[in-house]
Design a protein around this motif. Sequence first.
Motif, mmCIF file in Angstrom:
data_model
loop_
_atom_site.group_PDB
_atom_site.id
_atom_site.type_symbol
_atom_site.label_atom_id
_atom_site.label_comp_id
_atom_site.label_asym_id
_atom_site.label_seq_id
_atom_site.Cartn_x
_atom_site.Cartn_y
_atom_site.Cartn_z
ATOM 1 N N LEU A 276 13.109 15.019 14.095
ATOM 2 C CA LEU A 276 13.751 16.017 14.943
ATOM 3 C C LEU A 276 13.875 17.358 14.200
ATOM 4 O O LEU A 276 13.567 18.415 14.760
ATOM 5 C CB LEU A 276 15.126 15.524 15.398
ATOM 6 C CG LEU A 276 15.904 16.476 16.303
ATOM 7 C CD1 LEU A 276 15.237 16.569 17.661
ATOM 8 C CD2 LEU A 276 17.334 16.014 16.433
ATOM 9 N N LEU A 277 14.288 17.318 12.947
ATOM 10 C CA LEU A 277 14.400 18.548 12.157
ATOM 11 C C LEU A 277 13.032 19.176 11.915
ATOM 12 O O LEU A 277 12.890 20.406 11.944
ATOM 13 C CB LEU A 277 15.103 18.264 10.829
ATOM 14 C CG LEU A 277 16.607 17.989 10.922
ATOM 15 C CD1 LEU A 277 17.159 17.615 9.552
ATOM 16 C CD2 LEU A 277 17.343 19.178 11.491
ATOM 17 N N LEU A 278 12.024 18.365 11.680
ATOM 18 C CA LEU A 278 10.664 18.880 11.505
ATOM 19 C C LEU A 278 10.163 19.547 12.780
ATOM 20 O O LEU A 278 9.578 20.629 12.740
ATOM 21 C CB LEU A 278 9.723 17.751 11.085
ATOM 22 C CG LEU A 278 8.265 18.156 10.869
ATOM 23 C CD1 LEU A 278 8.148 19.085 9.674
ATOM 24 C CD2 LEU A 278 7.398 16.930 10.689
ATOM 25 N N ALA A 279 10.434 18.928 13.918
ATOM 26 C CA ALA A 279 10.025 19.512 15.198
ATOM 27 C C ALA A 279 10.749 20.835 15.443
ATOM 28 O O ALA A 279 10.143 21.814 15.901
ATOM 29 C CB ALA A 279 10.298 18.529 16.330
ATOM 30 N N ALA A 280 12.046 20.894 15.128
ATOM 31 C CA ALA A 280 12.801 22.140 15.302
ATOM 32 C C ALA A 280 12.249 23.238 14.398
ATOM 33 O O ALA A 280 12.120 24.397 14.810
ATOM 34 C CB ALA A 280 14.279 21.892 15.018
ATOM 35 N N ALA A 281 11.904 22.899 13.169
ATOM 36 C CA ALA A 281 11.338 23.884 12.243
ATOM 37 C C ALA A 281 9.986 24.374 12.737
ATOM 38 O O ALA A 281 9.686 25.576 12.667
ATOM 39 C CB ALA A 281 11.212 23.284 10.847
ATOM 40 N N ALA B 104 6.664 28.576 15.111
ATOM 41 C CA ALA B 104 5.739 28.952 16.181
ATOM 42 C C ALA B 104 6.280 30.133 16.986
ATOM 43 O O ALA B 104 5.532 31.047 17.348
ATOM 44 C CB ALA B 104 5.483 27.756 17.094
ATOM 45 N N SER B 105 7.577 30.144 17.253
ATOM 46 C CA SER B 105 8.143 31.258 18.026
ATOM 47 C C SER B 105 8.116 32.546 17.216
ATOM 48 O O SER B 105 7.867 33.625 17.771
ATOM 49 C CB SER B 105 9.565 30.929 18.480
ATOM 50 O OG SER B 105 10.412 30.786 17.363
ATOM 51 N N LEU B 106 8.361 32.469 15.914
ATOM 52 C CA LEU B 106 8.274 33.676 15.075
ATOM 53 C C LEU B 106 6.843 34.202 15.027
ATOM 54 O O LEU B 106 6.613 35.416 15.105
ATOM 55 C CB LEU B 106 8.784 33.380 13.666
ATOM 56 C CG LEU B 106 10.294 33.230 13.523
ATOM 57 C CD1 LEU B 106 10.643 32.835 12.098
ATOM 58 C CD2 LEU B 106 11.005 34.500 13.916
ATOM 59 N N LEU B 107 5.873 33.299 14.889
ATOM 60 C CA LEU B 107 4.476 33.724 14.887
ATOM 61 C C LEU B 107 4.073 34.340 16.222
ATOM 62 O O LEU B 107 3.334 35.332 16.271
ATOM 63 C CB LEU B 107 3.568 32.547 14.545
ATOM 64 C CG LEU B 107 3.588 32.107 13.072
ATOM 65 C CD1 LEU B 107 2.747 30.854 12.886
ATOM 66 C CD2 LEU B 107 3.099 33.219 12.171
ATOM 67 N N ALA B 108 4.573 33.777 17.321
ATOM 68 C CA ALA B 108 4.270 34.339 18.640
ATOM 69 C C ALA B 108 4.872 35.730 18.790
ATOM 70 O O ALA B 108 4.225 36.641 19.321
ATOM 71 C CB ALA B 108 4.794 33.406 19.733
#
Length: 114
Positions: A19-24, A29-33
């Motif tokens: 879960l923590l890996l998915a959140a990271a 991904a959102s920062l890169l977008a």
Amino acid sequence: MTGFNQALATLSRLLLRLLLLAAALVLVASLLAAIALLALGWALRAAWARLTGRPVTPWVSRFDLGQQFGNVMRRAPGATVHRPAPTDITDVEVREVYDGPAATDPAAPRLPRR
């Protein structure tokens, strides 16, 4: 029962890590977008400037802290800044402060020794 509790603890730790890996990964991904959208916007702006023959200027956000503070103070409800008029200013005579009978009173205000 010990083996079952240990298996549940191991499984819950694994799920928490996943879960923590998915959140990271979602955060990255959102920062890169967001960075990609900014770069795309800058590229389109630069291309439009070159097409129209204008110089490519950087995005600049200028602000003056003093001006911003003044804007906030003007917008505050009921906030008034009182600036004394020249008639409100009174001349004061300078006088020497001496150690009189109040010098033995510990509550009396004192100037520091020179």
